[in-house]
Scaffold this motif. Structure first.
Motif, PDB file in Angstrom:
ATOM      1  N   CYS A   1       1.133   2.413  14.236  1.00 19.19           N
ATOM      2  CA  CYS A   1       2.594   2.367  14.359  1.00 19.19           C
ATOM      3  C   CYS A   1       3.257   3.242  13.291  1.00 19.19           C
ATOM      4  N   LEU A   2       2.819   4.479  13.266  1.00 24.11           N
ATOM      5  CA  LEU A   2       3.337   5.442  12.285  1.00 24.11           C
ATOM      6  C   LEU A   2       4.158   6.502  13.010  1.00 24.11           C
ATOM      7  N   GLY A   3       5.446   6.477  12.751  1.00 20.34           N
ATOM      8  CA  GLY A   3       6.343   7.431  13.388  1.00 20.34           C
ATOM      9  C   GLY A   3       7.625   6.737  13.800  1.00 20.34           C
ATOM     10  N   GLU A   4       8.662   7.502  13.962  1.00 21.25           N
ATOM     11  CA  GLU A   4       9.957   6.923  14.324  1.00 21.25           C
ATOM     12  C   GLU A   4       9.867   6.151  15.641  1.00 21.25           C
ATOM     13  N   GLY A   5      10.228   4.883  15.588  1.00 19.33           N
ATOM     14  CA  GLY A   5      10.225   4.051  16.788  1.00 19.33           C
ATOM     15  C   GLY A   5       8.857   3.845  17.402  1.00 19.33           C
ATOM     16  N   ALA A   6       7.790   4.080  16.648  1.00 13.19           N
ATOM     17  CA  ALA A   6       6.437   4.055  17.200  1.00 13.19           C
ATOM     18  C   ALA A   6       6.112   2.749  17.911  1.00 13.19           C
ATOM     19  N   CYS A   7       6.512   1.630  17.333  1.00 13.01           N
ATOM     20  CA  CYS A   7       6.230   0.315  17.936  1.00 13.01           C
ATOM     21  C   CYS A   7       7.507  -0.519  18.043  1.00 13.01           C
ATOM     22  N   ASN A   8       8.595   0.142  18.265  1.00 10.68           N
ATOM     23  CA  ASN A   8       9.873  -0.536  18.428  1.00 10.68           C
ATOM     24  C   ASN A   8       9.827  -1.441  19.668  1.00 10.68           C
ATOM     25  N   HIS A   9      10.121  -2.715  19.486  1.00 12.35           N
ATOM     26  CA  HIS A   9      10.135  -3.708  20.570  1.00 12.35           C
ATOM     27  C   HIS A   9       8.765  -3.916  21.236  1.00 12.35           C
TER      28      HIS A   9
ATOM     29  N   ASP B   1       0.808  -1.222   0.000  1.00 17.19           N
ATOM     30  CA  ASP B   1       0.000   0.000   0.000  1.00 17.19           C
ATOM     31  C   ASP B   1       0.839   1.268   0.000  1.00 17.19           C
ATOM     32  N   ASP B   2       2.156   1.110  -0.250  1.00 17.27           N
ATOM     33  CA  ASP B   2       3.084   2.251  -0.270  1.00 17.27           C
ATOM     34  C   ASP B   2       3.193   2.951   1.081  1.00 17.27           C
ATOM     35  N   VAL B   3       2.745   2.290   2.131  1.00 21.00           N
ATOM     36  CA  VAL B   3       2.866   2.846   3.478  1.00 21.00           C
ATOM     37  C   VAL B   3       3.566   1.858   4.403  1.00 21.00           C
ATOM     38  N   SER B   4       3.157   0.623   4.351  1.00 16.39           N
ATOM     39  CA  SER B   4       3.610  -0.372   5.314  1.00 16.39           C
ATOM     40  C   SER B   4       5.091  -0.718   5.185  1.00 16.39           C
ATOM     41  N   CYS B   5       5.745  -0.781   6.325  1.00 12.95           N
ATOM     42  CA  CYS B   5       7.151  -1.188   6.424  1.00 12.95           C
ATOM     43  C   CYS B   5       8.067  -0.297   5.586  1.00 12.95           C
ATOM     44  N   PHE B   6       7.789   0.996   5.607  1.00  6.54           N
ATOM     45  CA  PHE B   6       8.638   1.969   4.930  1.00  6.54           C
ATOM     46  C   PHE B   6       9.479   2.702   5.970  1.00  6.54           C
TER      47      PHE B   6
ATOM     48  N   CYS C   1       3.393   0.588  10.352  1.00  6.67           N
ATOM     49  CA  CYS C   1       4.842   0.424  10.504  1.00  6.67           C
ATOM     50  C   CYS C   1       5.614   1.298   9.522  1.00  6.67           C
ATOM     51  N   ASN C   2       5.367   2.584   9.606  1.00  5.88           N
ATOM     52  CA  ASN C   2       6.020   3.525   8.711  1.00  5.88           C
ATOM     53  C   ASN C   2       6.878   4.490   9.515  1.00  5.88           C
ATOM     54  N   GLY C   3       8.178   4.464   9.237  1.00  7.54           N
ATOM     55  CA  GLY C   3       9.117   5.331   9.938  1.00  7.54           C
ATOM     56  C   GLY C   3      10.337   4.542  10.355  1.00  7.54           C
ATOM     57  N   THR C   4      11.407   5.246  10.658  1.00 12.66           N
ATOM     58  CA  THR C   4      12.643   4.575  11.071  1.00 12.66           C
ATOM     59  C   THR C   4      12.403   3.704  12.301  1.00 12.66           C
TER      60      THR C   4
END
Length: 262
Positions: free
Chosen positions: A52-60, A7-12, A29-32
């Motif tokens: 989970c959109l944003g840097e580290g939004a759902c990290n770990h 979808d050009d959004v996920s896992c970017f 899951c978009n973001g570093t």
């Protein structure tokens, strides 16, 4: 990772889904490092949808034997749900919640537990470390918030609530202001739900028992149905004041014998 929608959004983003373990990702899951190590190391998350959109939004998030159900329209912001539910932590479904920077950062970690989170935890640090423990011994944690519904809206609104072994039996329509329930139930037990209260800044910060302003009884349901039928009998009639029958007719004839002599 299971299924990732194209979808050009996920896992970017750099390492966005590195070592992630997610059943389905849709616009998420978009973001570093947005979902870096997400549910990794035997954790579980069923689905990520527009979340989970944003840097580290759902990290770990939910890593190391953690569990989270479905995340929908949630965890939007810098480290919004970073490490939430990891190390044996449990969170139910998260819907339209945990939006803002550090909103659910480390929530329900190290054996903590939170039920469903709905339209709640909105604002920077709103539910940071809620129902969490600060060590790596899940067996001794026990922190628990039964559910969070339409609550904890504001900066640090429920930050550290039920932290380190605390318990709150549900938060509903409550704690909607900055620091309203900061550290409420920390290392203590509030065994009745917080319902429709504590909606002013710092109103219930650091409480260890249910405050008097909380109406912990939600409205009762409406009657299930109208009465099945009217009363079984009508009222009895008022007794008549007149005799029940008219007098008998006049004597049919004169006496048969004359009166006896005096």
């Amino acid at each position: 990772t299971g299924e990732v929608c194209k979808d050009d959004v996920s896992c970017f983003g750099d390492y966005a889904c590195y070592n992630a373990n997610i059943g389905l990702i849709v616009k998420g899951c978009n973001g570093t490092k947005a979902c870096y190590n997400y549910a990794g190391y035997y954790g579980y998350i069923g689905e990520v949808n527009n979340s989970c959109l944003g840097e580290g939004a759902c990290n770990h998030t939910a890593a190391f034997d953690g569990y989270i159900g479905v995340i929908q329209d949630s965890c939007l912001g810098f480290k919004a749900c970073y490490s939430a539910g990891h190390y044996d932590g449990t969170i139910g479904n998260v819907t339209s919640s945990c939006n803002g920077n550090y909103t659910c950062y480390y929530a329900s970690t190290y054996g903590g537990s939170i039920g469903d989170v709905l339209h709640s935890c909105l604002g920077d640090g709103a539910c940071e470390r809620a129902a969490a423990c600060d060590d790596d011994n899940p067996a001794q944690c026990g922190s628990n918030i039964t559910e969070i519904l339409y609550s904890c809206e504001g900066v640090n609104a429920c930050n550290y609530a039920a932290y380190k072994g605390g318990l709150i039996a549900g938060i509903k329509n409550a704690c909607n202001a900055d620091s309203a329930c900061y550290a409420a139930g920390r290392n203590s037990t509030i065994s009745s739900e917080m319902y429709d209260c504590c909606n002013m800044g710092s109103a219930c910060a650091n409480i260890t028992t249910l405050p008097s302003e909380c109406d912990n009884t939600a409205p009762t349901p409406a009657p299930t149905a109208a009465p099945s039928k009217p009363p079984t009998t009508a009222p009895t009639e008022v007794p008549s004041k007149s005799p029940t029958t008219a007098p008998t007719a006049a004597p049919s004839k004169s006496p048969t014998t004359a009166p006896t002599a005096a």
